[in-house]
Motif scaffolding. Structure first.
Motif, PDB file in Angstrom:
ATOM      1  N   LYS A   2      10.750 -58.044   4.505  1.00 41.00           N
ATOM      2  CA  LYS A   2       9.821 -58.555   2.956  1.00 41.00           C
ATOM      3  C   LYS A   2       8.994 -59.807   3.822  1.00 41.00           C
ATOM      4  CE  LYS A   2      11.803 -57.164  -0.823  1.00 41.00           C
ATOM      5  NZ  LYS A   2      12.948 -57.857  -2.232  1.00 41.00           N
ATOM      6  N   ALA A   3       7.646 -59.855   3.112  1.00 41.01           N
ATOM      7  CA  ALA A   3       6.798 -61.080   3.690  1.00 41.01           C
ATOM      8  C   ALA A   3       6.050 -62.103   2.897  1.00 41.01           C
ATOM      9  CB  ALA A   3       5.192 -60.542   4.886  1.00 41.01           C
ATOM     10  N   VAL A   4       6.653 -63.039   2.662  1.00 44.09           N
ATOM     11  CA  VAL A   4       5.671 -64.274   2.134  1.00 44.09           C
ATOM     12  C   VAL A   4       4.175 -64.581   2.780  1.00 44.09           C
ATOM     13  CG1 VAL A   4       6.511 -66.433   1.054  1.00 44.09           C
ATOM     14  CG2 VAL A   4       7.964 -64.756   1.263  1.00 44.09           C
ATOM     15  N   VAL A   5       3.546 -64.661   1.229  1.00 46.54           N
ATOM     16  CA  VAL A   5       2.111 -65.454   2.168  1.00 46.54           C
ATOM     17  C   VAL A   5       1.470 -66.296   1.375  1.00 46.54           C
ATOM     18  CG1 VAL A   5       0.265 -64.991   3.185  1.00 46.54           C
ATOM     19  CG2 VAL A   5       2.067 -63.098   3.202  1.00 46.54           C
ATOM     20  N   THR A   6       1.357 -67.006   1.308  1.00 47.28           N
ATOM     21  CA  THR A   6       0.653 -68.459   0.482  1.00 47.28           C
ATOM     22  C   THR A   6      -0.512 -67.944   1.201  1.00 47.28           C
ATOM     23  OG1 THR A   6       0.657 -70.593   2.288  1.00 47.28           O
ATOM     24  CG2 THR A   6       3.361 -69.804   0.827  1.00 47.28           C
ATOM     25  N   GLY A   7      -1.518 -68.782  -0.162  1.00 50.22           N
ATOM     26  CA  GLY A   7      -2.624 -68.636  -0.273  1.00 50.22           C
ATOM     27  C   GLY A   7      -3.141 -67.251  -0.143  1.00 50.22           C
ATOM     28  N   HIS A   8      -2.338 -66.209  -1.024  1.00 50.40           N
ATOM     29  CA  HIS A   8      -3.204 -64.750  -0.464  1.00 50.40           C
ATOM     30  C   HIS A   8      -4.225 -64.511  -1.749  1.00 50.40           C
ATOM     31  CE1 HIS A   8      -1.233 -64.259  -4.423  1.00 50.40           C
ATOM     32  NE2 HIS A   8      -0.887 -63.305  -4.789  1.00 50.40           N
ATOM     33  N   SER A   9      -4.518 -65.535  -2.344  1.00 49.31           N
ATOM     34  CA  SER A   9      -5.875 -64.973  -3.622  1.00 49.31           C
ATOM     35  C   SER A   9      -6.721 -64.636  -2.938  1.00 49.31           C
ATOM     36  CB  SER A   9      -5.938 -65.268  -4.669  1.00 49.31           C
ATOM     37  OG  SER A   9      -5.934 -66.884  -4.380  1.00 49.31           O
ATOM     38  N   LYS A  10      -7.801 -64.906  -2.103  1.00 50.03           N
ATOM     39  CA  LYS A  10      -8.664 -64.528  -1.414  1.00 50.03           C
ATOM     40  C   LYS A  10      -8.801 -65.344   0.762  1.00 50.03           C
ATOM     41  CE  LYS A  10     -10.234 -69.475  -1.954  1.00 50.03           C
ATOM     42  NZ  LYS A  10     -11.923 -70.351  -2.641  1.00 50.03           N
ATOM     43  N   GLY A  11      -9.838 -64.564   0.720  1.00 43.38           N
ATOM     44  CA  GLY A  11     -10.107 -65.326   2.175  1.00 43.38           C
ATOM     45  C   GLY A  11      -9.270 -64.650   3.055  1.00 43.38           C
ATOM     46  N   LEU A  12      -8.880 -65.309   4.657  1.00 40.31           N
ATOM     47  CA  LEU A  12      -7.824 -64.910   5.465  1.00 40.31           C
ATOM     48  C   LEU A  12      -6.005 -64.248   4.780  1.00 40.31           C
ATOM     49  CD1 LEU A  12      -6.999 -64.398   8.046  1.00 40.31           C
ATOM     50  CD2 LEU A  12      -6.096 -66.512   8.189  1.00 40.31           C
ATOM     51  N   GLY A  13      -6.080 -64.887   3.774  1.00 41.00           N
ATOM     52  CA  GLY A  13      -4.827 -64.714   3.361  1.00 41.00           C
ATOM     53  C   GLY A  13      -4.322 -63.779   2.419  1.00 41.00           C
ATOM     54  N   ALA A  14      -5.650 -63.086   1.507  1.00 38.67           N
ATOM     55  CA  ALA A  14      -6.208 -61.957   1.368  1.00 38.67           C
ATOM     56  C   ALA A  14      -6.046 -60.641   2.254  1.00 38.67           C
ATOM     57  CB  ALA A  14      -7.121 -61.716   0.592  1.00 38.67           C
ATOM     58  N   ALA A  15      -6.368 -61.009   2.933  1.00 37.19           N
ATOM     59  CA  ALA A  15      -6.629 -60.016   4.389  1.00 37.19           C
ATOM     60  C   ALA A  15      -5.304 -59.942   5.018  1.00 37.19           C
ATOM     61  CB  ALA A  15      -7.287 -60.949   5.494  1.00 37.19           C
ATOM     62  N   ILE A  16      -4.740 -61.245   5.426  1.00 37.84           N
ATOM     63  CA  ILE A  16      -3.336 -60.475   5.347  1.00 37.84           C
ATOM     64  C   ILE A  16      -2.638 -60.052   4.695  1.00 37.84           C
ATOM     65  CG2 ILE A  16      -1.197 -61.490   6.508  1.00 37.84           C
ATOM     66  CD1 ILE A  16      -2.617 -64.128   7.823  1.00 37.84           C
ATOM     67  N   ALA A  17      -1.891 -60.429   3.843  1.00 34.26           N
ATOM     68  CA  ALA A  17      -0.920 -59.426   2.956  1.00 34.26           C
ATOM     69  C   ALA A  17      -1.932 -57.998   2.075  1.00 34.26           C
ATOM     70  CB  ALA A  17      -1.346 -60.398   1.419  1.00 34.26           C
ATOM     71  N   SER A  18      -2.930 -57.583   2.409  1.00 35.11           N
ATOM     72  CA  SER A  18      -3.312 -56.241   2.535  1.00 35.11           C
ATOM     73  C   SER A  18      -3.045 -56.097   3.316  1.00 35.11           C
ATOM     74  CB  SER A  18      -4.687 -56.290   2.261  1.00 35.11           C
ATOM     75  OG  SER A  18      -5.507 -55.019   2.523  1.00 35.11           O
ATOM     76  N   ALA A  19      -3.167 -56.515   4.478  1.00 40.98           N
ATOM     77  CA  ALA A  19      -2.691 -55.760   6.053  1.00 40.98           C
ATOM     78  C   ALA A  19      -1.426 -55.594   6.681  1.00 40.98           C
ATOM     79  CB  ALA A  19      -3.305 -56.903   6.955  1.00 40.98           C
ATOM     80  N   LEU A  20      -0.141 -56.378   5.463  1.00 37.84           N
ATOM     81  CA  LEU A  20       1.091 -56.555   5.857  1.00 37.84           C
ATOM     82  C   LEU A  20       1.451 -55.259   4.779  1.00 37.84           C
ATOM     83  CD1 LEU A  20       1.905 -59.935   5.496  1.00 37.84           C
ATOM     84  CD2 LEU A  20       2.669 -58.090   7.213  1.00 37.84           C
ATOM     85  N   ALA A  78      12.635 -60.659   7.083  1.00 38.52           N
ATOM     86  CA  ALA A  78      12.292 -61.272   6.685  1.00 38.52           C
ATOM     87  C   ALA A  78      10.650 -62.792   7.339  1.00 38.52           C
ATOM     88  CB  ALA A  78      12.579 -62.873   6.143  1.00 38.52           C
ATOM     89  N   LEU A  79       9.821 -62.437   6.631  1.00 39.48           N
ATOM     90  CA  LEU A  79       8.492 -63.215   7.426  1.00 39.48           C
ATOM     91  C   LEU A  79       7.928 -64.074   5.825  1.00 39.48           C
ATOM     92  CD1 LEU A  79       6.156 -63.263   9.604  1.00 39.48           C
ATOM     93  CD2 LEU A  79       5.174 -61.714   8.499  1.00 39.48           C
ATOM     94  N   LEU A  80       7.687 -65.354   6.638  1.00 46.54           N
ATOM     95  CA  LEU A  80       6.794 -66.674   6.588  1.00 46.54           C
ATOM     96  C   LEU A  80       6.229 -66.882   7.092  1.00 46.54           C
ATOM     97  CD1 LEU A  80       6.411 -68.511   3.897  1.00 46.54           C
ATOM     98  CD2 LEU A  80       7.527 -70.115   5.141  1.00 46.54           C
ATOM     99  N   ILE A  81       4.444 -66.492   5.707  1.00 42.95           N
ATOM    100  CA  ILE A  81       2.793 -66.959   6.454  1.00 42.95           C
ATOM    101  C   ILE A  81       2.434 -68.114   6.072  1.00 42.95           C
ATOM    102  CG2 ILE A  81       0.648 -66.245   6.932  1.00 42.95           C
ATOM    103  CD1 ILE A  81       1.628 -63.378   8.003  1.00 42.95           C
ATOM    104  N   ASN A  82       2.144 -69.468   6.314  1.00 41.36           N
ATOM    105  CA  ASN A  82       1.935 -70.130   5.760  1.00 41.36           C
ATOM    106  C   ASN A  82       0.604 -70.267   5.870  1.00 41.36           C
ATOM    107  OD1 ASN A  82       4.439 -71.770   3.982  1.00 41.36           O
ATOM    108  ND2 ASN A  82       5.477 -71.979   6.355  1.00 41.36           N
ATOM    109  N   ASN A  83      -0.407 -70.234   4.509  1.00 37.56           N
ATOM    110  CA  ASN A  83      -1.383 -69.868   5.121  1.00 37.56           C
ATOM    111  C   ASN A  83      -2.125 -70.679   4.610  1.00 37.56           C
ATOM    112  OD1 ASN A  83      -4.023 -68.185   5.663  1.00 37.56           O
ATOM    113  ND2 ASN A  83      -3.775 -67.974   3.147  1.00 37.56           N
ATOM    114  N   ALA A  84      -2.150 -70.800   3.713  1.00 38.35           N
ATOM    115  CA  ALA A  84      -2.837 -71.735   2.033  1.00 38.35           C
ATOM    116  C   ALA A  84      -2.576 -73.291   2.817  1.00 38.35           C
ATOM    117  CB  ALA A  84      -2.519 -72.222   1.153  1.00 38.35           C
TER     118      ALA A  84
END
Length: 243
Positions: A2-20, A78-84
């Motif tokens: 499972k992965a946690v991605v901050t700032g997933h609503s747009k930009g790079l965060g959205a792209a990372i969340a989508s790829a996962l 588990a994965l945490l991506i601090n993107n925001a």
């Protein structure tokens, strides 16, 4: 996984969340706003938390509710991506403003450190857990007019180095600079004055000459690296240097 991605609503965060999500990895996205496109495409695979990461007290309160620990409980890795993050203030000292400086430190530094601590606590039973701080070349090269952003990203780099020194079992960490991405941050930079940001012409040229990477192309390189055995061998890395 499972992965946690901050700032997933747009930009790079959205792209990372989508790829996962496209790899079948469930994602918890944490942002001030929901991402309706991701939710429509991925349904129950995406769990969204609408949370303002600028407010440390709100983040701490949410963590005490146990939602993060419960969501991660059945994962083996588990994965945490601090993107925001925020790119402002873009100005020299004396013109930055207390509110803008405080906001940048809260989002760019305090929130990732808080999330990292909570993530490690919630994943103690796992044989493989990974933390990615989305860093920047600005963490390693100083820019006039960008001292707050440079300092906050450098803080993430050093946090990653120190966590490696902690030698927490089964934890891999890296502060990863993704390159220059065509996001709202670049729009904000190009909207500043050259008096406040002397490097403005360089960033204008990157946009004009096609020198910016799309968020999707960046995520397509970032996610495989983060999931690879090579991840975590260095505390800091630049995606542009990774083959």
């Amino acid at each position: 996984m499972k992965a946690v991605v901050t700032g997933h609503s747009k930009g790079l965060g959205a792209a990372i969340a989508s790829a996962l999500l496209e790899r079948g990895i469930p994602v918890m996205g944490i942002s001030r706003r929901a991402n309706s496109d991701l939710a429509q495409r991925h349904g129950e695979q995406l769990t969204e938390v609408e949370l303002d990461l600028a407010h440390g007290a709100s983040v701490a309160h949410w963590l005490t509710c146990g939602d993060l620990s419960r969501w991660l409980a059945d994962a083996d890795t588990a994965l945490l991506i601090n993107n925001a993050g925020v790119v402002t203030p873009v100005a020299p000292p004396g013109k930055q403003g207390a509110a803008a400086v405080a906001l940048a430190v809260s989002i760019n530094v305090a929130a990732p450190l808080i999330m990292a601590d909570a993530f490690v606590s919630a994943t103690q039973h796992m044989p493989d857990r990974r933390i990615v701080h989305i860093s920047s070349g600005a963490a390693r090269k100083a820019y006039a007019g960008w001292s707050v952003y440079c300092a906050t990203k450098a803080a993430l780099d050093h946090h990653a180095r120190a966590m490696i020194e902690d030698a927490v079992p089964n934890l891999r960490v890296c502060a990863l600079a993704p390159g220059v991405i065509d996001t709202d941050m670049q729009t904000t930079l190009r909207g500043s004055s050259q008096d406040n940001f002397p490097s403005l012409p360089r960033f204008e040229a990157l946009k004009r000459d096609g020198g910016l990477t799309s968020p999707e192309d960046c995520a397509a390189r970032l996610v495989p690296y983060v999931l690879s055995d090579a991840f975590g061998q260095a505390a800091t890395a630049d995606l542009r240097d990774i083959g």
